[in-house]
Enzyme design. Structure first.
Site, short mmCIF file in Angstrom:
data_model
loop_
_atom_site.label_atom_id
_atom_site.label_comp_id
_atom_site.label_asym_id
_atom_site.label_seq_id
_atom_site.Cartn_x
_atom_site.Cartn_y
_atom_site.Cartn_z
N HIS A 14 -14.22 -1.27 10.24
CA HIS A 14 -14.57 -0.34 11.31
C HIS A 14 -16.05 -0.57 11.62
CE1 HIS A 14 -11.34 1.81 9.09
NE2 HIS A 14 -11.01 2.30 10.26
N ASP A 48 -18.20 1.03 9.08
CA ASP A 48 -18.17 0.50 7.70
C ASP A 48 -19.39 -0.39 7.48
OD1 ASP A 48 -15.66 1.63 7.43
OD2 ASP A 48 -14.59 -0.26 7.78
N MET A 106 -10.11 -9.13 12.08
CA MET A 106 -9.78 -7.88 12.78
C MET A 106 -10.93 -6.90 12.67
SD MET A 106 -8.76 -4.47 11.96
CE MET A 106 -7.53 -4.12 10.70
N GLU A 153 -1.82 1.28 16.11
CA GLU A 153 -1.30 1.70 14.80
C GLU A 153 -0.86 3.15 14.86
OE1 GLU A 153 -4.00 0.81 11.64
OE2 GLU A 153 -3.23 2.42 10.37
N LYS A 191 0.90 6.73 13.32
CA LYS A 191 0.99 7.55 12.10
C LYS A 191 1.54 8.91 12.49
CE LYS A 191 -1.73 8.97 8.07
NZ LYS A 191 -3.09 9.18 7.52
N GLU A 201 1.95 0.12 9.70
CA GLU A 201 1.46 0.29 8.33
C GLU A 201 2.57 0.85 7.46
OE1 GLU A 201 -2.41 1.99 7.60
OE2 GLU A 201 -1.70 2.95 5.76
N HIS A 246 2.47 4.58 6.75
CA HIS A 246 2.62 5.52 7.87
C HIS A 246 4.07 5.72 8.26
CE1 HIS A 246 -1.85 4.81 9.18
NE2 HIS A 246 -1.72 5.25 7.95
N ASP A 294 -0.38 -3.76 8.30
CA ASP A 294 -1.12 -3.10 7.22
C ASP A 294 -0.18 -2.89 6.05
OD1 ASP A 294 -3.42 -2.98 8.68
OD2 ASP A 294 -3.50 -0.80 8.83
N ASP A 325 -0.93 10.70 2.68
CA ASP A 325 -1.17 9.27 2.88
C ASP A 325 -1.73 8.67 1.59
OD1 ASP A 325 -1.59 6.84 4.12
OD2 ASP A 325 -3.33 7.50 5.25
N ASP A 379 -1.72 5.20 0.41
CA ASP A 379 -2.42 3.91 0.48
C ASP A 379 -2.49 3.22 -0.88
OD1 ASP A 379 -2.86 4.06 3.20
OD2 ASP A 379 -4.91 4.78 3.04
N ASP A 421 -4.19 -2.53 3.54
CA ASP A 421 -4.91 -1.30 3.89
C ASP A 421 -4.62 -0.26 2.81
OD1 ASP A 421 -6.36 0.60 5.11
OD2 ASP A 421 -4.99 0.95 6.77
#
Lengths: 390, 390, 390, 390
Positions: free
Chosen positions: B55, B58, B89, B182, B184, B218, B221, B246, B256, B258, B292
């Site tokens: 991002h 980030d 990406m 994406e 969710k 993802e 998700h 993802d 979520d 992950d 991810d």
């Protein structure tokens, strides 16, 4: 007259299979005797319904001869005429007979696919004969428990072939008929292909005649997956694809319950009625309100009509609450549009100049972020309207 | 060399935010110190990853000056070059800052929408500068807790305006960049608009430049809603819209999670890898395999690299199991295509003559229905391959 | 001999209703003919099963005369003797007949409660006659769709009365029989009372003879609600209350799937087998391993035996993987107990002196918090063992 | 005066952490500044709340010195006295600090277990000093993502040791304090031990002093797993174990939402209030009604008080609807007890003679099974009361 009695303008419909449900479930036998279609027509009319829908085999048994079919259909038409009910929607039963145990249009067996196509052509003919303007496709067995058995892409391609074939059939016959596709995530298969209204909407965009095909979202089916039914229906409406709707009630993450409309999650039912009735802006949905639900297994026939009346009353009650909510001045103040004469044009359509001006824009991000939006108050007003205390 | 060590051909990537996750959650504080982007690059390269994604924030903190940005980006590029990692990406953080508390592109506040557009243009520039070919959009805050606050159709229209705007921006700049959307279903909002890959695929079909836009499904998700991730990805692949993916792990009906790829539901992970690697037919997906996910909160930095290695090893192990499964002669026999020289042409494209012939077709429905399909055996073979006992 | 062929020591059992399932579901008719009990006994024995379980009406039809019952039971006993199968468990069908449509023991109708008690006494007699040592109670219809119909406390009190009555019946008859209560959260009722193994364990503690009563947890039932089946079974084992167990597979948040054991969520199946086999410490569970599952609806009778063999093979394969995992030196190092000679006594039983010493204890909280626990590595080792790559 | 304004008799409470929630979530930063405890006390009193609850560290920061603690507590007591609020419940924060990242009482690390015990003793002292009569235990970190790390039975045994220790501590100090255990199925751990109120109730029955310990069920926690909260609370009430209750709202199968009471699933909220208020029979619950919820992240401080007022108003509105429903003559007729002078004694307590008479009983099973129970009508009446149309 009771203000919540149904009117023809409500376009309330039930299926032969819904009020005719005998209450068999995976753990138990029928609790009610089957009702003759003509009796259902008579009693639905007495309850105030506008129409009655059917699968081919709800009326004409699987494997009936042509002569049987003619007799049955004639009797049914007479009952419709006598009681003033119409048949706005019809569909095919592609799931009860064991021939469809691994799907119909997506089966690995070409003979099953051929049989399913033929059965659907016949079902379309029957529906059109009865006056149906919408033909629903629910692919209840189009799925799998083991994905090793079939590439899901193959399943999609076969389903597309079938729908393209049937669209051409309707066009060739010059039927005045639209298709409405109904999604469901699972049950009776472990996973059903095209599991949500969103997946269906995309699939429609890949057909040869997308203009003939829309969706038939069902409350229970999207709710099983915990998705917002209101958002799904709104996406279909925005795309001009809400061709039919199945109303009932369901708790998230359970077997397909098909409960009386409004009997679970009144908040979502309220938001849905508000969307369909157009009280909050946007056009009113003008298609049938179909109750695809059935009475609890604790009921006898009288309970079935309690159930049917309850579906329609709750819809009308929620419609009144929605009108009151949207007319409430405090609600209107809290939801007033935030127009911005400078920004709105910048956001509508890219030009290099707009991009430049957006980049040059100055505003106090932190101050903007601190503003409270009063959504707790707004939501509380909604609850108080729902409860009848505003 | 270990046969499960990653290779560049695997195109394994991680996000700065994934291995850099400090373990803060709604009930507790960070458990690990933040890692410098250059350290992440160094250690990911040592683990065998091919690329690193990010991002905007980030790398470049929210509100950083142009000079700070330049310095940070230069250092990051140097680290990438030194360790041989690429940035395939990039994406925009449109969810952490309170300005986005009620959404970005779909916010009711034109100022917020303007700010989000601008931030995304800047993020795109940053991504392109770093070499990204895919730009991801995850609308984490584009949703609501009270649908009284906004018509979901308005939210869709605003989101469409934003994406159309940004597509034109990319075209005007002549960037070699595709968008990947994406979905969710919920969290951090009560409901997020466009909740599944299916809804996204349809939404893309309504954009001004659908050819530039695909999806980034993802695992977690779709799995939160209990949907088949494999079916969703297959639908995207069939439509040519799988632009990015993802990978992680998740249990149905939860927050979520992950989790490390493959650490939950090995069966679905196996079916997914089999689909992506094309071992069962169909082309191999040739884009990045992005993890991810993040390490358990019980881990220190060493555990983070355990986690990263585990994601990649399990992917490769599953790929080997998939190849073995699809090469097994018993599996091939059980899944052999059922071609039918007479029927297949009848099913492919309507003509009145085909309809007539389909109707005239004779076959024994009951006998056909009785055939067992041996899917229990097939599925058991899959499990035994997965467990390494075939 | 195949190392995964079942042995009597495995104590694998199936129900007449499981391998005898004809594949009827809410959307479709039977796909397989009913199998005679004697045929089931013969084929189960050939597959290597140890025992066969039954509901009263799986063997003796509802409403059969005493003479019919005698003849049927005699034939069944002969088949058991011929093929060397035992009947370790029996239960009552209190859900199929419409008389139980609103529950059995908890029904509002005293006549229904009386009939249920009587039917259960008869079922107990039948079970004991066949040699059963465990009698299962699954209250599939003990629930509601509308809680307005009955106070849930009344339902609990009535159920307690019934179980206390039946415990006394068994004691008076001097039967060597324990009860095992089976929980399920929903389906076929909207909500079922005592929805999880936890609720059942507490309920047992309120009975007059808790020592006679334990639980029969079922994978599918706890998994429907997304609960950890392993944790629930462990709590029952710790309390000495795991009297029986129902093994199958299920995805979270769905209709009751009753899939082949191990066919979904291999990770949880592995952890469960590891717990039951005692490989991770703790005693081995020595009761029957009952597969309460049925073949996919795509199968004919041959597929049913594929299914039965698959359940048993996967159990044994997982047991082997569990032994390997627990013997892995790296696993042992990562899970070694952290004994503390000073602290352990302080934590075991309050005294004022211990409280004082605990308060005086000095240690570096921040340093302790920073330690990584290597659970990612540990979990990855588990996955690699499961996949057969260690 | 508004009939829905809260009164002291309602015993409405909030936690410092609920109205003080700053809106941080896994994807974003705080949206509201922290509020001083004294400000919370002032504003809660103004809203009509009766009490305020707290975790130790809501008031006294982790690691504060004794002097800091004294000053803070004195200020807080002054605020309580000035505004007339009490502190009926206190609890320990055993989840925010990284030291608890793998649990507190169930941690594998004896030092962590020791620290958790000590922190809880201090928290108990603080709670008692502030007047609390109930001490809540929510084991938010007592769980796991990988069950390979710890036998769940070990976790239970350690938790039991800790609670037995702390019960003795309270007894030795002669505190007038009960414990209330709060279950949650998952989040922030993959699985939390003792996931439902049912599991907790059983666990309590295994403690050394079960009479001191009850449960604190939370709407959101049971609802996440799709369980009936009303049934769980009823089971606790029937056992005399409802010591405290956490009210909020939640959708099934999602992250922990902690929404405003009554804002989701009004039907279940209605049934809960009806149960707690005792309008349908059974005693009224006389403990605090604690709202363990927080305002949407879209709100500033004003929205927080909107939220707090909304919780209390909706509770009172539902209580009025419950009274009206239970007083409705049609409802009373539909739910009248079916006493049976002959059968009722037979069902209450086994004797051989009663068993004989039960077996001799004659009645028409088929006729009994055909009776309709009118539950659709009953449920519809409930909905119409809820909507304010009766």
């Amino acid at each position: 007259m009771d203000p919540f009695d149904p009117t023809p303008d409500d376009r309330f419909t039930f299926g032969l299979w819904t009020v005719g449900n005998v209450g068999r479930d995976p753990f138990g036998d029928a609790v009610r005797p089957a009702l003759a279609p003509s009796r259902i027509v008579e009693r639905l009319a007495a309850c105030g319904a506008w129409g009655v829908n059917l699968h081919d085999n709800d009326l004409v048994p699987f494997g009936a001869s042509a002569a049987q079919r003619e007799r049955i259909v004639a009797e049914f038409k007479a009952a419709l005429a006598e009681h003033g009910l119409c048949v706005p929607m019809a569909t095919t039963n592609l799931f009860s007979h064991p021939i469809f145990k691994d799907g119909a249009f997506s089966s690995n067996d070409p003979k099953v696919r051929a049989f399913a196509l033929r059965k659907t052509m016949d079902g379309i003919d029957l529906g059109v004969e009865l006056g149906a303007k919408t033909y629903v496709f629910w692919g209840g067995r189009e799925g799998s428990e083991t994905d090793a058995c079939r590439d899901p892409r193959t399943a999609l391609a076969r389903t597309r072939d079938a729908l393209d074939f049937l669209c051409e059939y309707v066009r060739e016959r010059k039927y005045d008929l639209k298709f409405a596709l109904e999604a469901k995530p699972n049950e009776p298969r472990g996973d059903i292909y095209l599991p949500t209204t969103g997946h269906m909407l995309h699939f429609i965009s890949t057909l040869a005649h997308p203009e003939m095909v829309g969706v038939n979202p069902e409350v229970a089916h999207e709710t099983m997956a915990g998705l917002s039914f209101v958002h799904g229906v709104a996406q279909a409406m925005e795309a001009g694809k809400l061709f039919h709707i199945d109303l009932n009630a369901q708790r998230i993450g359970r077997y397909d319950q098909d409960l009386r409309f409004g009997s679970e999650d009144l908040r979502q039912a309220f938001l849905l009625v508000r969307l369909l009735e157009g009280t909050a802006g946007g056009a009113r949905y003008d298609g049938p309100r179909h109750f695809d639900a059935h009475a609890y297994r604790t009921e006898d026939e009288e309970g079935v009509w309690d159930f049917a009346r309850g579906c329609m009353r709750t819809y009308r009650m929620l419609a009144q609450r929605a009108r009151q909510f949207d007319a409430d001045p405090e609600v209107r103040a809290l939801t007033a549009a935030q127009d911005d004469g400078e920004l709105d044009p910048l956001l509508a359509g890219f030009t290099p100049e707009k991009a430049r001006r957006l980049r040059a824009l100055e505003f106090d991000v932190e101050a903007r972020a601190r503003r409270g939006l009063r959504y707790e108050r707004l939501d509380q007003l909604m609850i108080e309207h729902l409860l009848g205390f505003r």
